[in-house]
Design a protein around this motif. Structure first.
Motif, short mmCIF file in Angstrom:
data_model
loop_
_atom_site.label_atom_id
_atom_site.label_comp_id
_atom_site.label_asym_id
_atom_site.label_seq_id
_atom_site.Cartn_x
_atom_site.Cartn_y
_atom_site.Cartn_z
N VAL A 313 35.42 -69.70 -56.49
CA VAL A 313 33.96 -69.68 -56.37
C VAL A 313 33.35 -70.33 -57.59
N LYS A 314 32.43 -71.25 -57.36
CA LYS A 314 31.71 -71.91 -58.45
C LYS A 314 30.28 -71.38 -58.46
N GLY A 343 28.59 -61.87 -52.99
CA GLY A 343 28.58 -63.27 -52.56
C GLY A 343 29.97 -63.87 -52.54
N ALA A 344 30.76 -63.57 -53.58
CA ALA A 344 32.13 -64.11 -53.65
C ALA A 344 33.00 -63.57 -52.52
N GLY A 350 36.77 -71.04 -50.86
CA GLY A 350 36.01 -71.81 -51.84
C GLY A 350 34.56 -71.97 -51.41
N GLY A 351 33.68 -71.93 -52.37
CA GLY A 351 32.26 -72.06 -52.07
C GLY A 351 31.44 -72.00 -53.34
N ARG A 352 30.14 -71.89 -53.17
CA ARG A 352 29.24 -71.88 -54.32
C ARG A 352 28.25 -70.74 -54.22
N VAL A 369 19.75 -65.23 -55.89
CA VAL A 369 21.21 -65.34 -55.87
C VAL A 369 21.59 -65.75 -54.45
N ALA A 370 21.95 -67.02 -54.28
CA ALA A 370 22.22 -67.57 -52.94
C ALA A 370 23.68 -67.98 -52.84
N ASP A 371 24.30 -67.66 -51.71
CA ASP A 371 25.69 -68.07 -51.48
C ASP A 371 25.78 -68.79 -50.14
N ASN A 372 26.84 -69.55 -49.96
CA ASN A 372 27.08 -70.25 -48.70
C ASN A 372 28.24 -69.62 -47.94
N GLY A 373 28.27 -68.29 -47.99
CA GLY A 373 29.35 -67.54 -47.34
C GLY A 373 29.13 -67.34 -45.85
#
Length: 440
Positions: A313-314, A343-344, A350-352, A369-373
């Motif tokens: 995770v980045k 989020g992780a 893998g994602g951001r 705090v935004a994630d692309n999960g």
């Protein structure tokens, strides 16, 4: 990350009410146009076959039929309501162009009806859409006057006779400029007001949801605090007694194995009770004036080095240097760490995760705090702050509840947006402080 839902879907009930209002107004306008045409024909003893009268009859009848068709189609084609609305707007502008043509073209007094369409379109398609409608209205009006100027047709007057080509290119240009300026001015103003109304309603809905959660959590917390204390005291006595028994059973391996199991489960139960107490009655902690940007950068650095996260995770930071809030640094770390961890865990391969800080006009500091999960469905979003609600096999369901209660003690608010397959956005609103004016 942009909004997950189209603007017109943010408030379905309000949207449908305004849509019904629009169809009713259009239907009444068609009836008024029909009645006026009949009265005008009787007063001037025109034949219904004469061109201007026939145009008006056909136009008013078409509007009535279209209004009925819209009323039938909209409940059936719910997924395509926005396209139907654009279709209505386009047809309305064409009808107005015909009305202007029939009632005098350049000399018609009904050109103001374009502005009515621009105003009501802003209610449904907002500022950007209303500007497009303004372009379309201005284009139609300009084409109509240019064709009239070049003698392709003669517009009809109120008496049924036609106007001669008495207009000049300068007059047409001036009128087109005036109409274009009026359409764009009205579109910008009405679109801006419509956007402001939508944002205000969205904030009001978020505040109502926040107050509802606060009241619900407060009631649960009051009940839970006493229960947790009642459990904690005998649990401490039980743990102490087992520790004593442990020393007397060192030579018995079977009993020692059972004692270790009891101690392990006792510690787990004690940790759960402590978390429950934190949720029930969170303390304000040792508050300090914290530079939010520096604090977030430090938390992210530690998080990326954590073994449970690894390198999959980045975390991207978009912060400002002059954002200060008053909070316990340890509790801030607990809040942000919990959101980063959630989020992780929602990201598979893998994602951001993006953290952004922004100062708002209402004197609040917004942290996203935004994630692309994997995202969450509506039911999970509604229940996620309830204690003991979790979608994880090994979770206790207290993490986000504690986060929400901690933020509440600092008069902060948290909103959540999420959609399956698109990720989630957790938004926090902190009260800023001035590090210079803050009393020591």
């Amino acid at each position: 990350m942009t909004e997950f839902l189209p603007n017109y879907q943010l408030d379905r009930e309000t949207f449908n009410r305004k849509l019904n209002w629009l169809m009713s107004i259009r239907f009444l306008f068609a009836l008024l146009l029909l009645g006026s045409t009949i009265a005008y024909q009787i007063a001037n003893q025109f034949d219904s076959q004469e061109t201007p009268v026939g145009f008006l009859y056909g136009l008013s009848g078409s509007i009535i039929v279209l209004s009925a068709v819209y009323g039938i189609l909209l409940p059936i084609l719910k997924r395509y309501q926005l396209f139907i609305i654009y279709g209505q707007i386009i047809i309305d502008t064409l009808c107005i162009t015909l009305i202007i043509f029939v009632t005098g073209g350049y000399f018609s007094v009904f050109s103001f009806l374009y502005l009515v369409v621009v105003i009501y379109s802003s209610v449904f398609v907002f500022k950007r859409g209303s500007l497009l409608v303004a372009v379309f209205c201005s284009f139609q009006f300009a084409v109509l006057l240019i064709l009239e100027l070049n003698g392709f047709f003669n517009s009809f007057g109120y008496s049924g006779s036609t106007f001669g080509s008495t207009i000049t290119a300068i007059q047409v240009f001036q009128k087109c400029v005036i109409m274009t300026a009026a359409c764009f001015s009205v579109a910008f103003l009405s679109g801006y007001l419509s956007d402001q109304e939508r944002q205000s309603k969205a904030e009001l809905v978020a505040m109502e949801a926040h107050l509802g959660r606060v009241q619900n959590l407060a009631q649960i917390g009051e009940m839970a605090a006493g229960l947790a204390h009642e459990i904690k005291n005998p649990l401490a006595s039980l743990s102490g007694a087992i520790q004593i028994l442990k020393g007397e059973m060192e030579n018995n391996k079977d009993n020692m194995r059972l004692v270790h199991i009891v101690l392990r489960e006792t510690e787990r139960l004690s940790s759960l009770v402590n978390n429950f107490l934190t949720f029930a009655r969170p303390s304000a902690g040792q508050t300090e004036c914290v530079n939010l940007g520096e604090a977030l950068a430090e938390i992210v650095t530690l998080f990326e080095k954590d073994n449970s996260v690894g390198q999959r995770v980045k975390v991207d930071l978009n912060i400002i240097s002059d954002a200060y809030i008053e909070i316990d640094p340890l509790q801030l770390r607990q809040v942000v760490w919990n959101l980063l961890l959630n989020g992780a865990e929602s990201i598979n391969n893998g994602g951001r995760i993006k953290i952004s800080v922004q100062k708002l006009k209402n004197e609040r500091i917004m942290v996203e705090v935004a994630d692309n999960g994997c995202g969450m469905d509506e039911r999970t979003v509604k229940l996620m702050f309830n204690p003991f609600f979790t979608t994880k096999p090994s979770g206790t369901g207290l993490g986000l509840s504690i986060v929400y209660r901690i933020l509440e003690t600092y008069d902060c608010r948290m909103d959540v947006q999420s959609k399956l397959g698109q990720g989630s956005i957790f938004t926090m609103y902190f009260k800023p402080v001035d590090p210079i004016l803050r009393p020591q």
